[in-house]
Write a protein that holds these residues in place. Structure first.
Motif, PDB file in Angstrom:
ATOM      1  N   PRO A  85      11.358 -19.746  -0.388  1.00 15.65           N
ATOM      2  CA  PRO A  85      10.216 -18.937  -0.820  1.00 15.65           C
ATOM      3  C   PRO A  85      10.479 -18.281  -2.176  1.00 15.65           C
ATOM      4  O   PRO A  85      11.580 -17.773  -2.423  1.00 15.65           O
ATOM      5  N   LEU A  86       9.470 -18.288  -3.024  1.00 14.61           N
ATOM      6  CA  LEU A  86       9.627 -17.747  -4.364  1.00 14.61           C
ATOM      7  C   LEU A  86       9.313 -16.259  -4.402  1.00 14.61           C
ATOM      8  O   LEU A  86       8.515 -15.753  -3.615  1.00 14.61           O
ATOM      9  N   MET A  87       9.922 -15.572  -5.332  1.00 13.12           N
ATOM     10  CA  MET A  87       9.555 -14.196  -5.618  1.00 13.12           C
ATOM     11  C   MET A  87       8.118 -14.174  -6.129  1.00 13.12           C
ATOM     12  O   MET A  87       7.725 -15.044  -6.904  1.00 13.12           O
ATOM     13  N   PRO A  88       7.288 -13.221  -5.706  1.00 12.04           N
ATOM     14  CA  PRO A  88       5.924 -13.142  -6.248  1.00 12.04           C
ATOM     15  C   PRO A  88       5.950 -13.062  -7.772  1.00 12.04           C
ATOM     16  O   PRO A  88       6.840 -12.433  -8.357  1.00 12.04           O
ATOM     17  N   ARG A  89       4.973 -13.683  -8.389  1.00 11.86           N
ATOM     18  CA  ARG A  89       4.925 -13.733  -9.856  1.00 11.86           C
ATOM     19  C   ARG A  89       5.015 -12.340 -10.466  1.00 11.86           C
ATOM     20  O   ARG A  89       5.765 -12.098 -11.405  1.00 11.86           O
ATOM     21  N   TRP A  90       4.196 -11.400  -9.946  1.00 12.06           N
ATOM     22  CA  TRP A  90       4.159 -10.063 -10.533  1.00 12.06           C
ATOM     23  C   TRP A  90       5.525  -9.383 -10.463  1.00 12.06           C
ATOM     24  O   TRP A  90       5.923  -8.687 -11.400  1.00 12.06           O
ATOM     25  N   GLN A  91       6.236  -9.601  -9.352  1.00 11.40           N
ATOM     26  CA  GLN A  91       7.545  -8.969  -9.189  1.00 11.40           C
ATOM     27  C   GLN A  91       8.574  -9.588 -10.125  1.00 11.40           C
ATOM     28  O   GLN A  91       9.399  -8.885 -10.727  1.00 11.40           O
ATOM     29  N   ASP A 113      -3.361 -10.591  -9.490  1.00  9.00           N
ATOM     30  CA  ASP A 113      -2.016 -10.503  -8.910  1.00  9.00           C
ATOM     31  C   ASP A 113      -1.275  -9.269  -9.413  1.00  9.00           C
ATOM     32  O   ASP A 113      -0.579  -8.580  -8.657  1.00  9.00           O
ATOM     33  N   TYR A 114      -1.407  -9.004 -10.706  1.00  9.85           N
ATOM     34  CA  TYR A 114      -0.718  -7.865 -11.316  1.00  9.85           C
ATOM     35  C   TYR A 114      -1.457  -6.548 -11.045  1.00  9.85           C
ATOM     36  O   TYR A 114      -0.833  -5.516 -10.815  1.00  9.85           O
ATOM     37  N   GLU A 115      -2.773  -6.609 -11.103  1.00 15.32           N
ATOM     38  CA  GLU A 115      -3.575  -5.391 -10.984  1.00 15.32           C
ATOM     39  C   GLU A 115      -3.328  -4.676  -9.664  1.00 15.32           C
ATOM     40  O   GLU A 115      -3.349  -3.430  -9.605  1.00 15.32           O
ATOM     41  N   ALA A 116      -3.073  -5.421  -8.612  1.00 13.73           N
ATOM     42  CA  ALA A 116      -2.814  -4.816  -7.303  1.00 13.73           C
ATOM     43  C   ALA A 116      -1.568  -3.940  -7.318  1.00 13.73           C
ATOM     44  O   ALA A 116      -1.379  -3.123  -6.404  1.00 13.73           O
ATOM     45  N   HIS A 117      -0.745  -4.071  -8.352  1.00 10.60           N
ATOM     46  CA  HIS A 117       0.507  -3.313  -8.433  1.00 10.60           C
ATOM     47  C   HIS A 117       0.564  -2.476  -9.717  1.00 10.60           C
ATOM     48  O   HIS A 117       1.645  -2.192 -10.234  1.00 10.60           O
ATOM     49  N   ARG A 118      -0.596  -2.053 -10.177  1.00  7.89           N
ATOM     50  CA  ARG A 118      -0.680  -1.311 -11.441  1.00  7.89           C
ATOM     51  C   ARG A 118       0.218  -0.076 -11.438  1.00  7.89           C
ATOM     52  O   ARG A 118       0.889   0.226 -12.435  1.00  7.89           O
ATOM     53  N   GLU A 119       0.234   0.663 -10.349  1.00  9.79           N
ATOM     54  CA  GLU A 119       1.013   1.903 -10.319  1.00  9.79           C
ATOM     55  C   GLU A 119       2.510   1.641 -10.501  1.00  9.79           C
ATOM     56  O   GLU A 119       3.210   2.440 -11.131  1.00  9.79           O
ATOM     57  N   ILE A 120       2.985   0.517  -9.972  1.00  7.71           N
ATOM     58  CA  ILE A 120       4.401   0.188 -10.113  1.00  7.71           C
ATOM     59  C   ILE A 120       4.735  -0.116 -11.570  1.00  7.71           C
ATOM     60  O   ILE A 120       5.767   0.318 -12.096  1.00  7.71           O
ATOM     61  N   PHE A 121       3.853  -0.853 -12.242  1.00  8.62           N
ATOM     62  CA  PHE A 121       4.066  -1.152 -13.662  1.00  8.62           C
ATOM     63  C   PHE A 121       4.005   0.132 -14.488  1.00  8.62           C
ATOM     64  O   PHE A 121       4.813   0.328 -15.408  1.00  8.62           O
ATOM     65  N   ALA A 122       3.052   1.004 -14.162  1.00  7.23           N
ATOM     66  CA  ALA A 122       2.938   2.263 -14.902  1.00  7.23           C
ATOM     67  C   ALA A 122       4.191   3.112 -14.729  1.00  7.23           C
ATOM     68  O   ALA A 122       4.681   3.729 -15.686  1.00  7.23           O
ATOM     69  N   ALA A 123       4.722   3.143 -13.514  1.00 10.10           N
ATOM     70  CA  ALA A 123       5.935   3.919 -13.260  1.00 10.10           C
ATOM     71  C   ALA A 123       7.118   3.379 -14.049  1.00 10.10           C
ATOM     72  O   ALA A 123       8.042   4.126 -14.385  1.00 10.10           O
ATOM     73  N   ALA A 124       7.076   2.076 -14.374  1.00 10.76           N
ATOM     74  CA  ALA A 124       8.140   1.464 -15.171  1.00 10.76           C
ATOM     75  C   ALA A 124       7.893   1.618 -16.670  1.00 10.76           C
ATOM     76  O   ALA A 124       8.663   1.083 -17.483  1.00 10.76           O
ATOM     77  N   GLY A 125       6.815   2.318 -17.035  1.00  9.82           N
ATOM     78  CA  GLY A 125       6.513   2.536 -18.447  1.00  9.82           C
ATOM     79  C   GLY A 125       5.885   1.346 -19.130  1.00  9.82           C
ATOM     80  O   GLY A 125       5.932   1.226 -20.367  1.00  9.82           O
ATOM     81  N   ILE A 126       5.248   0.468 -18.354  1.00  9.23           N
ATOM     82  CA  ILE A 126       4.648  -0.748 -18.912  1.00  9.23           C
ATOM     83  C   ILE A 126       3.136  -0.621 -18.914  1.00  9.23           C
ATOM     84  O   ILE A 126       2.511  -0.384 -17.871  1.00  9.23           O
TER      85      ILE A 126
END
Length: 383
Positions: A85-91, A113-126
């Motif tokens: 199994p592959l790592m999800p693209r967004w991850q 795919d990415y939008e569902a994890h917006r808060e995680i990207f924001a927390a990473a400063g992206i």
């Protein structure tokens, strides 16, 4: 993987990442390389794709191959066939973006795919650029029927549409609306896939030749009876139903509008229309009078494209928003305004926030003819 021809990622603290796009990824990367040369602040340019695309990667400082499990639906060369199994693209992208100090990520074709994890990207400063700021907004934009309904709610001029899911519904709609020029297209889709003009309003001796649509496919015209027959007897439709729209065919000028936007505000835009093979680039205020409230209503965010078409009364009506850059965004550079550079220079912190009024004054109307360019593909081992 480093692109050794452009590698400088070890010495800079800023980076922009362009994930797999539809058809403009190469042109946008080239614009970013030009911006990098002009900038006093160094930054790296990262590109990713699920396939081996050297003609895209040649303009990146560092490249990555996005995880992708399905290897049978494309004739493009793929990197590997996964056995686990592959790592999800967004991850996958997130982890590598953090390692490379990425400030801005344009997600391209897989925005949801990415939008569902917006808060995680924001927390990473992206700074995440998906075309909107919620999964709901992206899904509404993609569903042309839901999109039309929301436009009506915001009093935005939009092309009307009636949905059908079977032959009986189509025939009922044709009975009600068949007195006018009509067309059909799928509820979701890109590149005019499934779009056809019908001839239901024409007299018998003026209807489309039932063979002509097979011969002049670019005309996108089909005899109505032939379309109904094809739709009713389609094995593809029976196995995987395709929701469709019946719409009035608008006879006026069609425009494509490339837009740099932030949280529903238009920061820069260029309008273009096509006559024959020529693209006419400029800034049409009457078109933008429709586009500006549209971008606000859907909270568009990033670099998106809009299509409009005028009706018989020359009222510009929205056809759709594409929540990613258009394939023709590079044409806008000939007007003196490079929308890719304007957007990324701002999001990377190289310039102040663009003002639409200022950008508009920089546009020099021009005409552009697109040409096909061949790129030599070399056999390279993949690390």
């Amino acid at each position: 993987m480093d692109n050794l021809a452009n590698d400088s990622h070890h010495t800079t603290s800023k980076a922009a990442w362009l994930a797999e796009g539809q058809s403009s990824q190469r042109d946008m990367l080239a614009s970013l390389q030009a911006l990098k040369i002009q900038s006093d602040t160094p930054f790296n340019i990262i590109a990713s794709h699920r396939h081996d695309r050297p003609e895209v990667f040649e303009f990146a400082d560092r490249i990555y191959y996005e995880p992708y499990a399905n290897v049978v639906d494309s004739d493009e060369p793929v990197i590997f066939e996964p056995v686990i199994p592959l790592m999800p693209r967004w991850q996958f992208v997130l982890e590598h973006a953090q390692q490379n100090n990425v400030n801005v990520l344009l997600t391209g074709r897989n925005g949801v795919d990415y939008e569902a994890h917006r808060e995680i990207f924001a927390a990473a400063g992206i700074r995440l650029l998906t075309g909107a700021t919620s999964v709901t907004a992206l899904e509404t934009i993609d569903d042309k029927f839901a999109f039309m309904q929301q436009c009506h709610q915001h009093n935005i001029p939009v092309a009307d549409a009636w949905r059908f899911d079977n032959v009986a519904e189509l025939e009922a709609l044709l009975t009600e609306h068949g007195h006018q020029p009509l067309c059909v297209k799928p509820v979701t889709g890109i590149f005019a896939q499934g779009f056809w003009r019908l001839d239901s309003e024409r007299a018998t001796d003026e209807q489309y030749d039932s063979f002509e649509h097979l011969y002049f496919t670019e005309e996108k015209k089909i005899n109505t009876a032939q379309f109904i027959s094809a739709y009713a007897n389609s094995l593809m439709v029976r196995e995987s139903p395709i929701p469709m729209l019946l719409m009035p065919y608008l006879s006026g000028q069609e425009y494509s509008i490339d837009v740099v936007c932030e949280y529903g505000e238009v920061l820069a835009a260029v309008t273009r229309y096509k006559t024959g093979k020529i693209q006419h680039i400029g800034y049409e205020q009457a078109v933008m009078d429709v586009v500006i409230p549209l971008i606000k209503a859907f909270g568009c965010d990033g670099i998106v494209s809009v299509q409009t078409k005028a009706d018989d009364n020359e009222q510009h009506r929205v056809l759709e928003i594409n929540s990613r850059p258009s394939g023709g965004i590079a044409y806008t550079t000939h007007s003196g305004v490079d929308l890719t550079q304007i957007g990324f220079a701002y999001w990377l912190g190289l310039t102040d926030k663009p003002k639409l009024a200022d950008i508009t004054q920089q546009i020099t109307p021009c005409q552009v003819r697109s040409i096909m360019v061949g790129v030599k593909i070399e056999e390279n081992d993949v690390e």
